[in-house]
Design an enzyme around this catalytic site. Sequence first.
Site, PDB file in Angstrom:
ATOM      1  N   LYS A  10      63.768  62.588  39.457  1.00 53.49           N
ATOM      2  CA  LYS A  10      62.552  62.974  40.088  1.00 53.49           C
ATOM      3  C   LYS A  10      62.292  61.949  41.168  1.00 53.49           C
ATOM      4  CE  LYS A  10      60.550  59.037  38.516  1.00 53.49           C
ATOM      5  NZ  LYS A  10      59.911  58.061  39.204  1.00 53.49           N
ATOM      6  N   ALA A 101      63.946  58.107  37.148  1.00 52.13           N
ATOM      7  CA  ALA A 101      63.961  58.438  35.917  1.00 52.13           C
ATOM      8  C   ALA A 101      65.084  58.940  35.206  1.00 52.13           C
ATOM      9  CB  ALA A 101      62.810  59.803  35.641  1.00 52.13           C
ATOM     10  N   GLY A 103      67.291  57.492  32.860  1.00 49.36           N
ATOM     11  CA  GLY A 103      67.133  57.352  31.310  1.00 49.36           C
ATOM     12  C   GLY A 103      66.125  58.446  30.674  1.00 49.36           C
ATOM     13  N   ASP A 137      57.526  59.477  31.585  1.00 51.87           N
ATOM     14  CA  ASP A 137      58.314  60.398  32.415  1.00 51.87           C
ATOM     15  C   ASP A 137      59.194  61.553  31.735  1.00 51.87           C
ATOM     16  OD1 ASP A 137      57.451  58.903  34.403  1.00 51.87           O
ATOM     17  OD2 ASP A 137      59.235  57.872  34.897  1.00 51.87           O
TER      18      ASP A 137
END
Length: 297
Positions: A10, A101, A103, A137
């Site tokens: 993202k 993001a 992870g 997230d």
Amino acid sequence: MSVTVRVPAKVNVQLAVGAARADGFHDLANVFLAVGLHDEVTATPADELRITCEGPGADQVPLDRTNLAARAALALAERYGRDARVHLHIAKDIPVAGGMAGGSADGAAALLACDTLWGTGASRDELLDICAELGSDVPFSLVGGAALGTGRGEKLTSLEVGGAFHWVFATAGRGLSTPAVFREFDRLGEGLDIPEPVASEALLDALAAGDPDALAATVSNDLQPAALSLFPELADTLAAGRGAGALAGLVSGSGPTTAFLVRDAGEAEKVAGALRASGTCRTARVATAPAAGATVL
């Protein structure tokens, strides 16, 4: 049997950050845009929970139960009363600790992969509820597209996007810790009146119209000063991308990946080449947005 899920990175085209709350989190107005850089997570039955990882930055990915993919499997297993006996293999392509993001994407992908593998039949709302427990997230990584995240980013409202946007992402030679960037944001804001975060109507209109020039005029990231304070060299990368003709450049999320909005695919290749030659970043990647959320392959 195994299940593989592809999940996007993202970029935050707006990240408005409020003052620290009593629980340590910050209220956000976070306009997410999913972009076509992907990780893949494959879930296979195993005797115990096990995490493996390959790809760029794999040596920085924890392989224990602190990994969001492992936490996702454990959360789903607990909710449905089963053992999390699964091998989760992560194929990385999203920059690690890069503000895109990665992870969180792996957590969402693992959740969908385990749900599919185990046949738990969880509803979309149940999966999103688990995602929100895992991190701010993670819900967006599941849904993709474009969305406004409020609260600490986990409360999502889908947004209309009127066309494809072309991006270049410059990856840095080292990572930045998201908690450290928020701490620096708090330090820099000591004694200041931090306004309530609100989404920009002009930015939402630009997304809906598919207008890159209008979007470039409205992108913003309240965490950028904190990221630059901790990683001053990012200013050189931003200058190189803008100097090469990008319509706009900003730090992606908490950084240190820098994101450059360009007009079309040809401009993307030109800016990426200039960034690679500039010596200010490790490499530069081209991608388009919006991209679909976590998807079973």
